[in-house]
Design a protein around this motif. Structure first.
Motif, PDB file in Angstrom:
ATOM      1  N   LYS A  81     -92.832  11.329 -57.395  1.00  0.00           N
ATOM      2  CA  LYS A  81     -93.079   9.968 -57.217  1.00  0.00           C
ATOM      3  C   LYS A  81     -93.339   9.145 -58.551  1.00  0.00           C
ATOM      4  CE  LYS A  81     -95.933   7.176 -53.748  1.00  0.00           C
ATOM      5  NZ  LYS A  81     -97.066   7.303 -52.886  1.00  0.00           N
ATOM      6  N   HIS A  82     -93.973   9.662 -59.342  1.00  0.00           N
ATOM      7  CA  HIS A  82     -94.106   9.093 -60.602  1.00  0.00           C
ATOM      8  C   HIS A  82     -94.725  10.085 -61.677  1.00  0.00           C
ATOM      9  CE1 HIS A  82     -94.457   5.697 -63.317  1.00  0.00           C
ATOM     10  NE2 HIS A  82     -95.676   6.029 -63.910  1.00  0.00           N
ATOM     11  N   ASN A  83     -94.457  10.049 -63.030  1.00  0.00           N
ATOM     12  CA  ASN A  83     -95.088  10.848 -63.989  1.00  0.00           C
ATOM     13  C   ASN A  83     -95.096  10.340 -65.166  1.00  0.00           C
ATOM     14  OD1 ASN A  83     -92.389  10.365 -65.025  1.00  0.00           O
ATOM     15  ND2 ASN A  83     -91.703  12.366 -64.528  1.00  0.00           N
ATOM     16  N   TRP A  84     -96.061  11.058 -65.966  1.00  0.00           N
ATOM     17  CA  TRP A  84     -96.687  10.527 -67.251  1.00  0.00           C
ATOM     18  C   TRP A  84     -96.266  11.387 -68.397  1.00  0.00           C
ATOM     19  CZ3 TRP A  84     -98.923  10.150 -62.365  1.00  0.00           C
ATOM     20  CH2 TRP A  84     -99.130   8.885 -61.723  1.00  0.00           C
ATOM     21  N   LEU A  85     -96.186  10.677 -69.450  1.00  0.00           N
ATOM     22  CA  LEU A  85     -96.558  11.609 -70.692  1.00  0.00           C
ATOM     23  C   LEU A  85     -97.557  10.917 -71.350  1.00  0.00           C
ATOM     24  CD1 LEU A  85     -95.569  13.531 -72.944  1.00  0.00           C
ATOM     25  CD2 LEU A  85     -94.032  11.602 -74.078  1.00  0.00           C
ATOM     26  N   MET A 116     -88.396  13.450 -63.527  1.00  0.00           N
ATOM     27  CA  MET A 116     -88.360  12.003 -63.140  1.00  0.00           C
ATOM     28  C   MET A 116     -87.599  11.736 -61.709  1.00  0.00           C
ATOM     29  SD  MET A 116     -87.017   8.687 -65.605  1.00  0.00           S
ATOM     30  CE  MET A 116     -88.331   9.288 -66.831  1.00  0.00           C
ATOM     31  N   ILE A 158     -93.132   3.087 -59.578  1.00  0.00           N
ATOM     32  CA  ILE A 158     -94.159   2.288 -59.824  1.00  0.00           C
ATOM     33  C   ILE A 158     -94.448   1.224 -61.086  1.00  0.00           C
ATOM     34  CG2 ILE A 158     -96.628   3.148 -60.424  1.00  0.00           C
ATOM     35  CD1 ILE A 158     -95.640   4.580 -58.140  1.00  0.00           C
ATOM     36  N   THR A 161    -100.100   9.760 -74.353  1.00  0.00           N
ATOM     37  CA  THR A 161     -99.845   9.680 -75.638  1.00  0.00           C
ATOM     38  C   THR A 161    -101.209   9.397 -76.307  1.00  0.00           C
ATOM     39  OG1 THR A 161     -99.396   7.345 -75.336  1.00  0.00           O
ATOM     40  CG2 THR A 161     -97.591   8.907 -75.651  1.00  0.00           C
ATOM     41  N   ILE A 187    -101.608   7.589 -56.238  1.00  0.00           N
ATOM     42  CA  ILE A 187    -100.370   7.581 -56.227  1.00  0.00           C
ATOM     43  C   ILE A 187     -99.943   8.633 -55.181  1.00  0.00           C
ATOM     44  CG2 ILE A 187     -97.899   7.560 -56.854  1.00  0.00           C
ATOM     45  CD1 ILE A 187     -98.899   5.892 -59.591  1.00  0.00           C
ATOM     46  N   ARG A 197     -96.218   6.418 -49.096  1.00  0.00           N
ATOM     47  CA  ARG A 197     -95.588   7.608 -48.780  1.00  0.00           C
ATOM     48  C   ARG A 197     -96.218   8.670 -49.990  1.00  0.00           C
ATOM     49  NH1 ARG A 197     -89.250   8.308 -47.740  1.00  0.00           N
ATOM     50  NH2 ARG A 197     -89.043  10.649 -47.140  1.00  0.00           N
ATOM     51  N   PRO A 228    -100.339  -2.727 -61.202  1.00  0.00           N
ATOM     52  CA  PRO A 228     -99.806  -3.992 -60.746  1.00  0.00           C
ATOM     53  C   PRO A 228     -98.588  -3.729 -59.861  1.00  0.00           C
ATOM     54  CG  PRO A 228     -99.395  -3.799 -62.818  1.00  0.00           C
ATOM     55  CD  PRO A 228    -100.170  -2.764 -62.462  1.00  0.00           C
ATOM     56  N   GLY A 229     -97.619  -2.788 -60.004  1.00  0.00           N
ATOM     57  CA  GLY A 229     -96.644  -2.607 -59.193  1.00  0.00           C
ATOM     58  C   GLY A 229     -96.781  -1.648 -57.950  1.00  0.00           C
ATOM     59  N   TYR A 230     -97.648  -1.233 -57.620  1.00  0.00           N
ATOM     60  CA  TYR A 230     -97.842  -0.375 -56.576  1.00  0.00           C
ATOM     61  C   TYR A 230     -98.690  -0.657 -55.320  1.00  0.00           C
ATOM     62  CZ  TYR A 230     -98.712   4.092 -54.250  1.00  0.00           C
ATOM     63  OH  TYR A 230     -98.649   4.943 -53.275  1.00  0.00           O
ATOM     64  N   VAL A 262     -90.957  15.216 -68.539  1.00  0.00           N
ATOM     65  CA  VAL A 262     -90.852  14.067 -67.993  1.00  0.00           C
ATOM     66  C   VAL A 262     -89.498  13.331 -67.502  1.00  0.00           C
ATOM     67  CG1 VAL A 262     -91.369  11.405 -68.323  1.00  0.00           C
ATOM     68  CG2 VAL A 262     -92.980  12.912 -69.020  1.00  0.00           C
ATOM     69  N   VAL A 273     -92.211  -1.113 -61.484  1.00  0.00           N
ATOM     70  CA  VAL A 273     -91.495  -2.230 -61.206  1.00  0.00           C
ATOM     71  C   VAL A 273     -92.452  -3.116 -60.309  1.00  0.00           C
ATOM     72  CG1 VAL A 273     -89.668  -3.210 -59.637  1.00  0.00           C
ATOM     73  CG2 VAL A 273     -89.241  -1.165 -61.205  1.00  0.00           C
TER      74      VAL A 273
END
Lengths: 180, 570
Positions: free
Chosen positions: B125-129, B121, A77, B131, B146, B151, B179-181, B117, A79
């Protein structure tokens, strides 16, 4: 590391634009590691926009599996953009810091080498010198090879940084009037 | 308005129209459990975090909506790694929220701390910590986006306890700022034209439909496309129900335990129209010998799938439904110009195979209970739109082979990861999602013992699933491999004929339970099970332990070397 030179055909250079956030480097490194690819060198820094960082990744691998890794990289995501910089398609630079044994006997030769490569002496000890030199990876390789016989105490190279070459179109007419 | 991070999290879930979460509280997630009391969201208290994950998956399988699970830090988080990996493999939208130790003590080996995390990983598909509590609404919105677009897949939000307790200014974000998705959905028009040309020139086409059809809600489009082209359709393990088994163009499941016609149609095809499938090794057999003369159209929303296993002649990146709709238009045009290819010879061949090599099992000895028979009887005694859930093993293959799937989203199973123990919690999740539908789980005695405790959840929460244990006292699939490939040297595959007593155990968990060891008891017991609607039901079918799954393409062989099994020995 000294033996492998950057002109080695197995090397691929990627310029990767990513979100400037914690953990992004881990995600990228993990992708390569999972498939058994060794990252040969890596340089990361924020770009002109502080929300983004640019990485220059040099990977030693051949052929199709790497294509799959790049596709997987795209799926991360954070990238944003990946540009492969092919042979001769990029402007590439690297910086080396090297501490050399240099006493009265060889100090002159070492400083001369630094001068030939337009490097500089950045630290001085009683019987050693630390040199800095920047150049294309080939030049840095050559410099490293030449200073090595004098006795290396420590070497640190930054890894390659690269940007694509600018496309230069020959102007068809004089651009006296700038497009507004 | 000032609220805590925990309140913001629950409110954000409400904003995403979450109606149910599956979870298990604990120290680090305590702040989140307080606002859950006041939320309209239903919380289902599971008995093990793995159960929460598979329930969320079952919910997602049955609805297409993301399932949500909430667990605590440390062991809570590690216990849900398996469901995450399962959802990742099968592209199941799932949101997992884990508690984490306070930010201030992360990295100090605090009580119930683990690097959630980092651990997850590779299976998300994605994960977040998180803060900053202020980020919570944005992260939740990103997480749902997401998980459900492109997919689909699982995502995880790791929420430190102190962040959950911090006050923030509530605001629901307008945009998602990723921006990257940007998944490609539309497909390249030129490629779609190319695909239509190949279709118009193929005389032995096969539509190879995968789980992507269901993810893209493309079942209707697929039917229209199949009818337009007249091509046969194979539905992979993940796509059972995406095209009705009773449709004359449906050849059923291909692959290692697929039926002869489905497997061979692909082998002999001149064009594989691949829609949301990924050339899994269980489908292709030995890659080099797979569909050797077929050109390949490959439609997938994930560009990394194109050329991963098989180089397509026409790759199309996009959403299966949108692409199929466009393919219908493009193909119609080419057909009008060049005429529709004559598939009658191809169908003669396919029908001949169907007649000669149907799915078959031995019915001669009526003292032995056959798993296939039990499944057929459940099928015939239950509504047509019953949701069928399976564990992993021989029972799963029998279920996929002998059930008739005629509706999308009526088959829930663990395909890619092959997670034993999936059945019971996934069935519960599916039943929660579709309370009006009958839900039958086909489980093995091995699988049942991995996650049976969730039947307690089902009994207490009044989720009346029905579980059929096809009990052969063995780990049947491993046993089958040891019989065929290890000279019948059975190593650690025998469980027990007597322990546990599945009936007593199920009753102790609040279920109605029956044991069936005679053929004549099968139908009456199923009818009894179907009449019970106030609690879960378990039926312990004591089946023939020697029954193996056929057809079979042994590992390392090409799909041209199908073992049909003893029923076809002459």
């Amino acid at each position: 590391m000294g033996q492998t030179s950057y002109s080695n055909s197995g090397h691929h250079i990627y310029s990767v634009l990513v979100e400037n956030k914690f953990g992004v480097l881990t995600r990228i490194a993990a992708l390569f590691a999972r498939r058994g690819f060794n990252i040969y060198s890596l340089a990361v820094s924020p770009t002109e926009d502080e929300n983004f960082s640019r990485m220059t990744i040099v990977v030693n691998a051949d052929g199709t599996p790497l294509e799959q890794v790049v596709k997987q990289l795209h799926k991360l995501i954070p990238v944003i953009k990946i540009t492969e910089i092919g042979n001769g398609e990029g402007i590439e630079r690297e910086l080396i810091l090297v501490t050399i044994e240099a006493d009265a006997n060889n100090r002159g030769m070492v400083t001369e080498l630094a001068a030939i490569f337009e490097g500089s002496i950045v630290d001085v000890g009683h019987d050693s010198l630390t040199l800095m030199m920047t150049g294309t990876p080939d030049q840095v390789d050559a410099f490293e090879d030449l200073v090595r016989p004098h006795g290396v105490v420590a070497i640190q190279r930054t890894g390659r940084i690269a940007l694509p070459k600018l496309v230069r179109e020959a102007p068809t007419k004089l651009r006296s009037v700038k497009a507004s | 308005m000032k609220i805590t991070g925990a309140q913001a999290l629950v409110k954000s879930l409400e904003m995403q129209d979450v109606d149910v979460v599956f979870g298990y509280p604990g120290g680090a997630i305590l702040p989140v459990y307080d606002p859950i009391i006041d939320s309209p969201i239903r919380h289902i208290l599971v008995r093990h975090e793995q159960g929460a994950g598979h329930m969320a998956e079952g919910y997602a399988h049955a609805t297409g909506k993301p399932g949500v699970a909430i667990v605590t830090s440390g062991p809570g988080a590690t216990n849900i790694v398996t469901p995450l990996a399962d959802a990742m493999m099968d592209s199941i939208p799932m949101i997992v929220i884990t508690g984490q130790v306070p930010l201030a003590v992360i990295g100090t080996d605090a009580f119930q701390e683990c690097d959630t995390v980092g651990i997850t990983m590779g299976v998300t598909k994605h994960n977040w910590l998180v803060t900053d509590a202020q980020d919570i609404p944005k992260i939740v919105k990103q997480a749902f986006h997401i998980a459900t677009t492109g997919r689909p897949g699982p995502v995880l939000i790791d929420l430190p306890k102190d962040v959950a307790n911090t006050e923030m200014e509530w605001e629901w974000p307008e945009d998602i700022s990723l921006p990257g998705y940007k998944p490609t959905t539309n497909g390249h028009p030129k490629q779609i034209k190319e695909a239509a040309k190949l279709i118009a020139n193929s005389t032995r086409p096969v539509i190879y439909a995968g789980g992507g059809i269901l993810k893209a809600r493309a079942a209707e489009a697929l039917k229209e496309f199949a009818q337009l082209t007249g091509a046969p359709v194979v539905t992979t393990l993940m796509a059972r129900g995406a095209f009705p088994d009773e449709h004359e163009q449906c050849l059923g499941m291909p692959g290692m335990h697929g039926n002869y016609t489905a497997i061979t149609s692909m082998q002999e095809s001149d064009l594989l129209i691949t829609l949301g499938a990924r050339f899994d090794d269980r489908v292709t057999g030995k890659k080099d010998g797979f569909a050797p003369n077929a050109k390949v159209i490959h439609v997938d929303v994930d560009p990394a799938e194109l050329g991963k296993v098989r180089n397509p002649d026409v790759p199309i990146v996009g959403d299966a439904r949108l692409i199929i709709e466009k393919l219908i238009g493009a193909t119609k045009k080419v057909f009008e110009k060049e005429g529709k290819p004559d598939l009658s010879k191809w169908w003669d061949q396919l029908n001949a195979w169907r007649k000669e090599f149907p799915l078959k099992y031995d019915k001669t000895d009526d003292t032995l209970l056959k798993p296939e028979y039990c499944i057929e009887q459940i099928r015939d005694a239950s509504p047509k739109d019953t949701i069928l859930v399976a564990g992993v093993g021989t029972h799963q293959m029998f279920a996929s082979q002998y059930w008739k799937f005629n509706y999308p989203y009526t088959w829930v199973n663990s395909g890619g990861l092959g997670t034993m123990g999936f059945c019971i919690p996934a069935a519960i999740g599916a039943k929660v999602a579709k309370p009006e539908s009958m839900v039958w789980g086909i489980d093995g005695d091995g699988c049942f013992q991995m996650t049976a405790q969730e039947l307690v959840t089902a009994a207490i929460e009044k989720i009346p699933v029905k579980i059929a244990i096809l009990n052969n006292s063995y780990l049947g699939m491993v046993r089958q491999w040891q019989e065929l490939f290890y000279e019948e040297r059975y190593s650690e595959v025998h469980l027990s004929e007597t322990i546990p007593d599945f009936v007593k155990w199920s009753e102790a968990m609040g279920c109605a339970a029956f044991r069936v060891d005679k053929v004549e008891d099968v139908i009456p017991t199923i009818e009894k099970a179907n009449s019970i609607n106030d609690r879960p039901v378990v039926v312990d079918f004591r089946i023939d332990p020697a029954e193996k799954v056929f057809p079979m393409v042994p590992v390392g062989r090409t799909n041209s070397q199908i073992e049909l099994g003893p029923m076809f020995d002459k």
